[in-house]
Design a protein around this motif. Structure first.
Motif, PDB file in Angstrom:
ATOM      1  N   PRO A  20      80.198   6.104   3.004  1.00 44.62           N
ATOM      2  CA  PRO A  20      80.098   5.663   4.472  1.00 44.62           C
ATOM      3  C   PRO A  20      80.021   4.149   4.634  1.00 44.62           C
ATOM      4  O   PRO A  20      79.551   3.492   3.586  1.00 44.62           O
ATOM      5  N   THR A  21      80.561   3.587   5.612  1.00 42.89           N
ATOM      6  CA  THR A  21      80.705   2.172   5.887  1.00 42.89           C
ATOM      7  C   THR A  21      80.070   1.822   7.198  1.00 42.89           C
ATOM      8  O   THR A  21      79.883   0.789   7.487  1.00 42.89           O
ATOM      9  N   SER A  22      79.875   2.725   8.237  1.00 43.30           N
ATOM     10  CA  SER A  22      79.584   2.221   9.320  1.00 43.30           C
ATOM     11  C   SER A  22      77.855   2.166   9.334  1.00 43.30           C
ATOM     12  O   SER A  22      77.167   2.551   8.712  1.00 43.30           O
ATOM     13  N   THR A  23      77.655   1.143  10.451  1.00 49.18           N
ATOM     14  CA  THR A  23      76.198   1.075  10.702  1.00 49.18           C
ATOM     15  C   THR A  23      75.680   1.281  12.051  1.00 49.18           C
ATOM     16  O   THR A  23      76.597   1.563  12.825  1.00 49.18           O
ATOM     17  N   ARG A  24      74.328   1.104  12.266  1.00 50.15           N
ATOM     18  CA  ARG A  24      74.258   1.471  13.756  1.00 50.15           C
ATOM     19  C   ARG A  24      74.564   0.531  14.895  1.00 50.15           C
ATOM     20  O   ARG A  24      74.348   0.794  15.934  1.00 50.15           O
ATOM     21  N   HIS A  25      75.088  -0.644  14.400  1.00 49.43           N
ATOM     22  CA  HIS A  25      75.785  -1.486  15.400  1.00 49.43           C
ATOM     23  C   HIS A  25      77.136  -1.058  15.738  1.00 49.43           C
ATOM     24  O   HIS A  25      77.992  -1.596  16.540  1.00 49.43           O
ATOM     25  N   GLU A  78      77.980  12.643  -7.820  1.00 48.91           N
ATOM     26  CA  GLU A  78      79.149  12.985  -8.715  1.00 48.91           C
ATOM     27  C   GLU A  78      80.019  14.038  -7.829  1.00 48.91           C
ATOM     28  O   GLU A  78      81.061  14.078  -7.802  1.00 48.91           O
ATOM     29  N   TYR A  79      79.129  14.692  -6.857  1.00 48.38           N
ATOM     30  CA  TYR A  79      79.957  15.453  -5.812  1.00 48.38           C
ATOM     31  C   TYR A  79      80.191  14.829  -4.525  1.00 48.38           C
ATOM     32  O   TYR A  79      80.192  15.852  -3.531  1.00 48.38           O
ATOM     33  N   ALA A  80      80.160  13.817  -4.377  1.00 45.74           N
ATOM     34  CA  ALA A  80      80.217  12.972  -3.178  1.00 45.74           C
ATOM     35  C   ALA A  80      81.612  13.362  -2.331  1.00 45.74           C
ATOM     36  O   ALA A  80      81.721  13.439  -1.196  1.00 45.74           O
ATOM     37  N   ALA A  81      82.866  13.668  -3.284  1.00 47.79           N
ATOM     38  CA  ALA A  81      83.664  14.027  -2.554  1.00 47.79           C
ATOM     39  C   ALA A  81      83.645  15.181  -1.772  1.00 47.79           C
ATOM     40  O   ALA A  81      84.718  15.605  -0.783  1.00 47.79           O
ATOM     41  N   THR A  82      82.862  15.931  -2.204  1.00 50.93           N
ATOM     42  CA  THR A  82      82.689  17.146  -1.493  1.00 50.93           C
ATOM     43  C   THR A  82      82.304  17.060   0.058  1.00 50.93           C
ATOM     44  O   THR A  82      82.737  17.705   1.039  1.00 50.93           O
ATOM     45  N   PHE A  83      81.507  15.981  -0.016  1.00 53.88           N
ATOM     46  CA  PHE A  83      80.839  15.611   1.292  1.00 53.88           C
ATOM     47  C   PHE A  83      81.705  14.433   2.199  1.00 53.88           C
ATOM     48  O   PHE A  83      81.329  13.891   2.909  1.00 53.88           O
ATOM     49  N   LYS A  84      83.112  14.334   1.678  1.00 55.19           N
ATOM     50  CA  LYS A  84      83.871  13.122   2.157  1.00 55.19           C
ATOM     51  C   LYS A  84      83.840  13.031   3.540  1.00 55.19           C
ATOM     52  O   LYS A  84      83.910  12.015   4.328  1.00 55.19           O
ATOM     53  N   ILE A  85      84.206  14.153   4.404  1.00 54.27           N
ATOM     54  CA  ILE A  85      84.509  14.037   5.844  1.00 54.27           C
ATOM     55  C   ILE A  85      83.018  13.706   6.367  1.00 54.27           C
ATOM     56  O   ILE A  85      82.826  13.071   7.413  1.00 54.27           O
ATOM     57  N   VAL A  86      81.969  14.573   6.065  1.00 56.22           N
ATOM     58  CA  VAL A  86      80.850  14.304   6.505  1.00 56.22           C
ATOM     59  C   VAL A  86      80.398  12.657   6.273  1.00 56.22           C
ATOM     60  O   VAL A  86      79.894  11.973   7.258  1.00 56.22           O
ATOM     61  N   ASN A  87      80.470  12.008   4.993  1.00 56.76           N
ATOM     62  CA  ASN A  87      80.316  10.898   4.804  1.00 56.76           C
ATOM     63  C   ASN A  87      81.034   9.939   5.538  1.00 56.76           C
ATOM     64  O   ASN A  87      80.436   8.947   6.224  1.00 56.76           O
ATOM     65  N   LYS A  88      82.277  10.173   5.843  1.00 57.54           N
ATOM     66  CA  LYS A  88      82.946   9.265   6.470  1.00 57.54           C
ATOM     67  C   LYS A  88      82.821   9.130   7.856  1.00 57.54           C
ATOM     68  O   LYS A  88      82.954   8.012   8.402  1.00 57.54           O
ATOM     69  N   TYR A  89      82.591  10.379   8.512  1.00 54.91           N
ATOM     70  CA  TYR A  89      82.573  10.428   9.969  1.00 54.91           C
ATOM     71  C   TYR A  89      81.061  10.364  10.653  1.00 54.91           C
ATOM     72  O   TYR A  89      80.841   9.894  11.739  1.00 54.91           O
ATOM     73  N   LEU A  90      80.200  10.927   9.891  1.00 55.45           N
ATOM     74  CA  LEU A  90      78.817  11.488  10.455  1.00 55.45           C
ATOM     75  C   LEU A  90      77.653  10.414   9.626  1.00 55.45           C
ATOM     76  O   LEU A  90      76.740  10.124  10.388  1.00 55.45           O
ATOM     77  N   LEU A  91      77.941   9.696   8.791  1.00 54.29           N
ATOM     78  CA  LEU A  91      76.835   9.176   8.104  1.00 54.29           C
ATOM     79  C   LEU A  91      77.167   7.420   8.191  1.00 54.29           C
ATOM     80  O   LEU A  91      78.176   7.200   8.520  1.00 54.29           O
ATOM     81  N   ARG A  92      76.046   6.754   7.951  1.00 58.46           N
ATOM     82  CA  ARG A  92      76.110   5.328   8.141  1.00 58.46           C
ATOM     83  C   ARG A  92      75.701   4.815   6.703  1.00 58.46           C
ATOM     84  O   ARG A  92      75.392   5.720   5.742  1.00 58.46           O
ATOM     85  N   ALA A  93      76.063   3.658   6.424  1.00 54.23           N
ATOM     86  CA  ALA A  93      75.894   3.161   4.963  1.00 54.23           C
ATOM     87  C   ALA A  93      74.585   3.128   4.534  1.00 54.23           C
ATOM     88  O   ALA A  93      74.516   3.593   3.415  1.00 54.23           O
ATOM     89  N   GLU A  94      73.602   2.789   5.488  1.00 47.42           N
ATOM     90  CA  GLU A  94      72.028   2.949   4.792  1.00 47.42           C
ATOM     91  C   GLU A  94      71.939   4.509   4.703  1.00 47.42           C
ATOM     92  O   GLU A  94      70.798   4.473   4.279  1.00 47.42           O
ATOM     93  N   GLU A  95      72.475   5.468   4.957  1.00 50.49           N
ATOM     94  CA  GLU A  95      72.269   6.747   4.625  1.00 50.49           C
ATOM     95  C   GLU A  95      72.717   7.503   3.438  1.00 50.49           C
ATOM     96  O   GLU A  95      72.445   8.812   3.051  1.00 50.49           O
ATOM     97  N   GLN A  96      73.479   6.698   2.575  1.00 46.95           N
ATOM     98  CA  GLN A  96      74.161   7.147   1.412  1.00 46.95           C
ATOM     99  C   GLN A  96      73.424   7.828   0.346  1.00 46.95           C
ATOM    100  O   GLN A  96      73.549   8.685  -0.181  1.00 46.95           O
TER     101      GLN A  96
END
Length: 229
Positions: A20-25, A78-96
């Motif tokens: 994830p790359t998004s922030t609260r801003h 190591e299973y991060a790819a499994t959560f690809k959609i969640v990580n990309k669209y729903l998480l913030r960078a600081e939540e990784q």
């Protein structure tokens, strides 16, 4: 290029794509929409179909599932790819590498149901579901007049108006009270909550907003003589 190098490059690429790359801003519309739709759906279903006990059981189960999924996501990168959609669209960078806002969101809903009468709980749930993301969207997109760090007049007005309309709608739908009294309740609670929302705290607002809204609604409804049972 060796096979090992190629495989490593592929894994790195997958990891980067799922980070994830998004922030609260950032506006991050998918996250805001998910927040709003899930909270609103929870409130509507609770109001229309569920008893208090059944609603608590369902949310309790949901909280357990979210907690388990979060632990898997955090502790097995190591299973991060499994959560690809969640990580990309729903998480913030600081939540990784830590729990996301999903856990306090579900817990906020659950604690609200456990703590307050149905009409009060509905006001708190819809405030979390609608007023909170609306405040963020309007504040980020149109906020020009800063009240304090990361808070704008436009965002606070969006929060106030949303909360005010939520309280009037919920109480008018459940009770045939005088609209003036209900409007007074909405104005007072919306004013107090808008002020509290400005206070910088380190506790996730997915917990503080519904609980504080429930407390303020319950308190001022009692003062104004509006039934909540």
């Amino acid at each position: 290029m060796s096979k090992e190098t190629s495989e490593s490059s592929t894994e790195d690429k997958k990891l980067n794509e799922s980070t994830p790359t998004s922030t609260r801003h950032d506006l991050q519309f998918p996250r805001r929409f998910f927040h709003m739709s899930m909270g609103t759906a929870a409130g509507v279903i609770y109001y229309s179909f569920l008893s208090h006990q059944l609603a608590v059981s369902i949310l309790g189960t949901a909280a357990c599932i979210v907690y388990i999924v979060e632990q898997i996501r955090i502790n097995y990168p190591e299973y991060a790819a499994t959560f690809k959609i969640v990580n990309k669209y729903l998480l913030r960078a600081e939540e990784q590498l830590k729990e996301s806002a999903g856990m306090p969101f579900v817990m906020g809903l659950l604690l609200t149901l456990l703590s307050f009468p149905k009409v009060v709980a509905l006001c708190a749930i819809f405030t979390l579901a609608i007023a909170d993301p609306m405040s963020a969207i309007i504040g980020i997109r149109f906020g020009k007049r800063k009240i304090m760090q990361r808070k704008s007049l436009e965002g606070s007005l969006a929060f106030f108006i949303s909360t005010f309309l939520i309280l009037i709608t919920v109480f008018s739908g459940l009770y045939q009270n005088d609209i003036i009294i209900i409007s007074a309740l909405g104005f007072i609670v919306a004013s107090v909550m808008t002020g509290l929302e400005l206070i910088p705290v380190r506790i996730d607002d997915n917990l503080t907003i519904p609980i504080a809204t429930g407390l303020m609604t319950w308190l001022f409804a009692a003062i104004l003589g509006i039934p909540t049972i």
